[in-house]
Write a protein that holds these residues in place. Structure first.
Motif, mmCIF file in Angstrom:
data_model
loop_
_atom_site.group_PDB
_atom_site.id
_atom_site.type_symbol
_atom_site.label_atom_id
_atom_site.label_comp_id
_atom_site.label_asym_id
_atom_site.label_seq_id
_atom_site.Cartn_x
_atom_site.Cartn_y
_atom_site.Cartn_z
ATOM 1 N N VAL A 185 -3.021 -11.190 68.160
ATOM 2 C CA VAL A 185 -3.583 -12.453 67.673
ATOM 3 C C VAL A 185 -4.781 -12.183 66.754
ATOM 4 O O VAL A 185 -4.931 -12.798 65.695
ATOM 5 C CB VAL A 185 -3.999 -13.376 68.842
ATOM 6 N N ALA A 186 -5.616 -11.233 67.145
ATOM 7 C CA ALA A 186 -6.758 -10.866 66.307
ATOM 8 C C ALA A 186 -6.276 -10.318 64.968
ATOM 9 O O ALA A 186 -6.807 -10.655 63.905
ATOM 10 C CB ALA A 186 -7.620 -9.834 67.026
ATOM 11 N N THR A 203 -4.908 -13.152 62.902
ATOM 12 C CA THR A 203 -6.016 -13.952 62.399
ATOM 13 C C THR A 203 -6.606 -13.287 61.155
ATOM 14 O O THR A 203 -6.797 -13.932 60.128
ATOM 15 C CB THR A 203 -7.108 -14.088 63.472
ATOM 16 N N ARG A 219 -5.251 -11.153 59.153
ATOM 17 C CA ARG A 219 -4.315 -11.192 58.016
ATOM 18 C C ARG A 219 -4.264 -12.574 57.399
ATOM 19 O O ARG A 219 -4.242 -12.722 56.177
ATOM 20 C CB ARG A 219 -2.916 -10.772 58.475
ATOM 21 N N SER A 220 -4.253 -13.611 58.259
ATOM 22 C CA SER A 220 -4.148 -14.967 57.712
ATOM 23 C C SER A 220 -5.389 -15.326 56.894
ATOM 24 O O SER A 220 -5.321 -16.140 55.992
ATOM 25 C CB SER A 220 -3.904 -15.981 58.821
ATOM 26 N N TYR A 221 -6.523 -14.697 57.196
ATOM 27 C CA TYR A 221 -7.730 -14.947 56.401
ATOM 28 C C TYR A 221 -7.870 -13.956 55.252
ATOM 29 O O TYR A 221 -8.964 -13.772 54.716
ATOM 30 C CB TYR A 221 -8.974 -14.931 57.286
ATOM 31 N N LYS A 257 4.513 -19.175 61.672
ATOM 32 C CA LYS A 257 4.202 -17.836 61.161
ATOM 33 C C LYS A 257 4.868 -17.586 59.820
ATOM 34 O O LYS A 257 4.314 -16.904 58.957
ATOM 35 C CB LYS A 257 4.610 -16.768 62.173
ATOM 36 N N LEU A 278 2.861 -14.762 57.689
ATOM 37 C CA LEU A 278 2.650 -13.662 58.626
ATOM 38 C C LEU A 278 3.970 -13.038 59.042
ATOM 39 O O LEU A 278 4.021 -12.000 59.678
ATOM 40 C CB LEU A 278 1.916 -14.166 59.873
ATOM 41 N N PRO A 321 0.073 -13.965 53.441
ATOM 42 C CA PRO A 321 -0.851 -15.068 53.743
ATOM 43 C C PRO A 321 -1.468 -15.646 52.464
ATOM 44 O O PRO A 321 -2.117 -14.924 51.718
ATOM 45 C CB PRO A 321 -1.914 -14.378 54.600
ATOM 46 N N ALA A 360 -5.467 -21.870 55.943
ATOM 47 C CA ALA A 360 -6.117 -21.336 57.137
ATOM 48 C C ALA A 360 -5.268 -21.678 58.354
ATOM 49 O O ALA A 360 -4.575 -22.696 58.373
ATOM 50 C CB ALA A 360 -7.510 -21.921 57.286
ATOM 51 N N VAL A 361 -5.304 -20.815 59.350
ATOM 52 C CA VAL A 361 -4.510 -21.015 60.558
ATOM 53 C C VAL A 361 -5.442 -21.071 61.770
ATOM 54 O O VAL A 361 -6.344 -20.249 61.896
ATOM 55 C CB VAL A 361 -3.497 -19.864 60.764
ATOM 56 N N PHE A 415 -5.166 -20.726 65.752
ATOM 57 C CA PHE A 415 -4.205 -20.309 66.772
ATOM 58 C C PHE A 415 -4.508 -20.959 68.120
ATOM 59 O O PHE A 415 -5.624 -21.405 68.372
ATOM 60 C CB PHE A 415 -4.252 -18.789 66.941
ATOM 61 N N SER A 458 -8.338 -14.984 69.204
ATOM 62 C CA SER A 458 -8.388 -15.144 67.751
ATOM 63 C C SER A 458 -9.819 -14.973 67.228
ATOM 64 O O SER A 458 -10.029 -14.496 66.116
ATOM 65 C CB SER A 458 -7.850 -16.526 67.388
ATOM 66 N N ALA A 463 -13.350 -21.779 66.169
ATOM 67 C CA ALA A 463 -12.173 -21.359 65.405
ATOM 68 C C ALA A 463 -11.843 -22.393 64.325
ATOM 69 O O ALA A 463 -11.464 -22.037 63.203
ATOM 70 C CB ALA A 463 -10.984 -21.159 66.341
ATOM 71 N N ARG A 486 -14.357 -22.059 61.540
ATOM 72 C CA ARG A 486 -14.028 -20.910 60.695
ATOM 73 C C ARG A 486 -12.962 -21.299 59.667
ATOM 74 O O ARG A 486 -13.038 -20.913 58.498
ATOM 75 C CB ARG A 486 -13.531 -19.749 61.567
ATOM 76 N N ALA A 487 -11.980 -22.094 60.128
ATOM 77 C CA ALA A 487 -10.916 -22.528 59.229
ATOM 78 C C ALA A 487 -11.459 -23.466 58.146
ATOM 79 O O ALA A 487 -11.137 -23.325 56.972
ATOM 80 C CB ALA A 487 -9.814 -23.218 60.028
ATOM 81 N N TYR A 515 -13.481 -21.870 55.353
ATOM 82 C CA TYR A 515 -12.615 -21.124 54.435
ATOM 83 C C TYR A 515 -12.163 -22.017 53.275
ATOM 84 O O TYR A 515 -11.585 -21.550 52.318
ATOM 85 C CB TYR A 515 -11.417 -20.604 55.236
#
Lengths: 288, 260
Positions: free
Chosen positions: A179-180, A183, A185-187, B49, B54, B72, B77-78, B80, B86, B144, B147-148, B151
Motif C-alpha cells: 500500500v505504501a 501510494t 507510485r500514485s503520487y 487500480k 497502478l 499514474p 490522487a488516490v 486508499f 498508506s 490522507a 495529502r490528496a 496535490y
C-alpha cells in the motif's frame, strides 16, 4: 558470546531463525521497574562475592582464578597505564573500521541484490555457502595476505559483520508495504524517490538489527584476531599477560573487553531508539 | 473527462485464470461526483487500480482528459482504504503531505501554503507536526485526504476510504468529502460497498455486477445538492433510490449465481 545473543536479538521484524533464538533466550522481566535494577545489582554483588570466596577457600587454585579483589586491583592499576589505553584505542579502531566497511558494503550490495529478484536468486546459493563459514577459519588466509598487522584482523571483522548486516538488508528491501509502495507510485514518485523515501525507511528496522548483531560479532572477531594473530589491541595484551604469567592481569583485561562489549551494545541501542522512534518496536502499539 | 472503455482484467497464475473485470465502460464528466457501488469481491479495487495507472488492464482503455492512462497520471490522487499503511509512519503529517509536492518540485513557500490550506480544509490545522500514528483512525484518514487535496488533482479516486472507521466518524468524513468537492475544483470517483453512502454522496451511482464485472446500472441521484445526514437520509427519494440500488445488487448476485 552471550552478550551478543541474550538481549540484542529482539528486532520487531526479523527472519524466523533469529526470532527463534530470541524466544529461547529472552530475559525474564521484573514486574516492578526499580526492583529489576536492585535485583541486578544484588546479583552482581553476589557473583563477585562467590568469585572472592571460591579461590580463597581453595576450591579452585588462586593460581588459575585469582580472587575478585585482586583482579579488580589489577584492573585499576591498568587504567593508569598508557599501554592499556593504546590497546583499547587499537581495539576500538579495528572494531569501528571493520564495522564501517562491512556496513557500507552490505548496504550497497544488499540494496542492489535485494531489489533485483533475478540477482537475488542468482546469488542466494553462493551466499548460503559463504555465510556459515566461521570467520576464524580465515585466520591462516588473513595472516598469509596481511601478516600480523591490523589489516589481518580487519579482514576477519569485515567478513563476520558483513553477513549479519547484508542478510538483514536483503530481507528489509523486499518487506515494503504494497500500500505504501502504491501510494508513492500514485503520487508520481519515481524509482529513485521511492528507494529513498519508501524502501530505505522500510528497510531501516532490519538494517539497525543487522548493525546491532554486526557490532557484537565485530567486537568478538576483533579480540579473537588480536589474540590469535597478534595484531595490536586488547586481545594481544591478554596473550602477552598470559605468557608472562600475570594471571590477575589476564582476568582484568578480559573484564575490560566485557565492559567494551556492554558499551557497544548500549550505544547501538541508543542509536536504534533515536533512528526508529517512529517504528512500533520503539514507540509501542498503544497509540490512539 | 475520465473515460473507461471496454476494460477487462484477468489475473493469471500457473494453474488458473480469474476474470475479475469483464467489460466495463463508463464516462465521468468534469467536476462530477460519482460513486461506484457493487457487491464485495466484484473487482472494485481492480478497476480503481487500473484507472489510477497502478495496474495494466488485460484489454480496454482508460483515458483521462483525452490522454491514455499508462502509468499514474500527474493530475490524479488516490485515497486508499488502509490509511495506516498508506501514510508513512516515519514522516510527520506535514512530511506526508509535502512529499508528493517536493516530487512535483514546487517551491518551499508554495508547499507550505498547500499544506496549511489542505490541513485547514480537513479540520486538522494543529496537527502538522504530529506523526500519523499519534492520531486516531478518522484523523489519519483526514490526513490522507489532505495529502490528496494538496496535490491539487483534477481527479480524486477514493477506494472505500471509510470502511475502517466508526459510524460517527464516517458520517463526518462523508460530509467532509461533499464539502471538499464543492470547494475544490475536481472530479471525484468514490468506490464503496455501502449503498447508503453511495446514494448520500453521489450525483450519480454506478452499480457494478458480481465478478466478472460489468456496469449493471447507472443511477442519477436527484437529491438536493445541499445534503444533511438527518434530512437527506429521511427523504423519501433517498429511501426509494437505496431500495432500487439494493435490489439491483441482489439481482446481480442471483443472475451471476444462476450463470454459474
Amino acid at each position: 558470546m552471550n552478550m551478543m545473543t541474550a538481549d540484542s536479538v529482539r528486532p520487531a521484524r526479523t527472519p524466523t531463525d533469529q526470532r527463534r533464538l530470541a524466544g529461547a533466550r529472552r530475559p525474564v522481566r521484573a514486574r516492578v521497574p526499580g526492583a529489576g535494577a536492585l535485583l541486578g545489582a544484588g546479583g552482581a554483588a553476589a557473583s563477585l562475592l562467590i568469585w572472592e570466596i571460591v579461590p580463597r577457600s581453595g576450591v579452585v587454585s588462586p593460581k588459575y582464578l585469582p580472587p575478585a579483589s585482586e583482579v579488580l586491583a589489577a584492573f585499576v592499576e591498568r587504567l593508569a597505564l598508557q599501554s592499556f589505553w593504546t590497546a583499547v584505542g587499537d581495539t576500538l579502531i579495528t572494531w569501528a573500521l571493520g564495522l564501517a566497511i562491512a556496513f557500507a558494503a552490505a548496504v550497497v550490495l544488499g540494496f542492489l541484490v535485494g531489489s533485483v529478484p533475478l540477482l537475488r536468486t542468482f546469488t542466494s546459493s553462493t551466499v548460503e555457502f559463504l555465510r556459515p563459514i566461521p570467520s576464524v577459519a580465515l585466520i591462516p588466509l588473513a595472516v598469509l595476505i596481511y601478516g600480523t598487522g591490523m589489516q589481518a584482523t580487519l579482514l576477519l571483522v569485515v567478513y563476520a559483520a558483513f553477513w549479519q548486516i547484508y542478510i538483514q538488508v536483503l530481507y528489509g528491501v523486499v518487506d515494503v508495504d504494497p500500500v505504501a509502495e502504491q501510494t508513492a507510485r500514485s503520487y508520481g514518485l519515481g524509482r529513485w524517490s521511492r528507494a529513498r523515501h519508501v524502501t530505505w525507511p522500510s528497510a531501516l528496522p532490519y538494517l539497525i538489527t543487522g548493525v546491532r548483531l554486526g557490532a557484537a560479532v565485530a567486537l568478538i572477531l576483533t579480540i579473537t584476531g588480536q589474540l590469535t594473530i597478534g595484531s595490536p589491541g586488547l586481545g594481544q595484551s591478554i596473550d602477552v599477560a598470559r605468557s608472562s604469567g600475570a594471571v590477575a592481569s589476564v582476568y582484568a583485561l578480559i573484564l575490560a573487553t566485557g565492559i567494551l562489549g556492554v558499551t557497544v551494545n548500549v550505544g547501538v541501542r541508543a542509536v536504534e531508539r533515536r533512528v526508529l522512534r517512529w517504528h512500533t518496536s520503539v514507540r509501542g502499539e498503544n497509540t490512539a | 473527462m475520465l473515460e473507461v472503455t471496454g476494460l477487462q482484467k484477468i489475473y493469471r497464475d500457473r494453474e488458473r485464470e480469474v476474470e475479475a473485470v469483464r467489460d466495463l465502460t463508463f464516462q465521468l464528466t468534469e467536476g462530477e461526483l460519482a460513486c461506484l457501488v457493487g457487491p464485495s469481491g466484484c473487482g472494485k479495487t481492480t478497476l480503481l487500480k487500473c484507472i489510477a495507472g497502478l495496474m495494466e488492464p488485460t484489454s480496454g482503455t482508460v483515458e483521462l482528459a483525452g490522454r491514455s492512462v499508462t502509468g499514474p497520471p500527474p493530475d490524479m490522487a488516490v485515497v486508499f482504504q488502509e490509511y495506516g499503511r498508506s501514510l508513512f509512519p516515519w514522516l510527520t503529517v506535514q512530511g506526508n503531505i509535502e512529499l508528493p509536492l517536493k516530487e512535483k518540485k514546487l517551491p518551499k513557500k508554495r508547499r507550505g501554503e498547500l499544506v496549511a490550506e489542505s490541513l485547514e480544509a480537513v479540520g486538522l490545522s494543529g496537527s502538522a507536526r504530529a506523526y500519523p500514528w499519534q492520531l486516531s483512525g478518522g484523523m489519519q484518514q483526514r490526513v490522507a485526504i489532505a495529502r490528496a487535496i494538496a496535490y491539487e488533482p483534477r481527479v480524486l479516486l477514493m477506494d472505500e476510504p471509510f470502511a475502517a472507521v466508526d459510524a460517527q466518524t464516517r458520517a463526518d468524513l462523508e460530509d467532509l468529502i461533499r464539502d471538499l468537492w464543492n470547494r475544490f475544483d475536481m472530479t471525484v470517483l468514490f468506490v464503496t460497498h455501502d449503498i447508503d453512502e453511495a446514494v448520500y454522496l453521489g450525483q450519480r451511482v454506478l452499480v457494478l455486477s458480481s465478478s466478472p464485472t460489468v456496469v449493471q446500472d447507472d443511477v442519477s441521484i436527484n437529491l438536493p445538492s445541499v445534503r444533511d445526514q438527518l434530512t437527506t437520509r429521511s427523504d423519501a427519494r433517498f429511501t426509494e433510490l437505496r431500495t432500487r440500488i439494493y435490489s439491483e445488487i441482489q439481482n446481480a448476485k442471483h443472475t451471476s449465481a444462476a450463470a454459474k
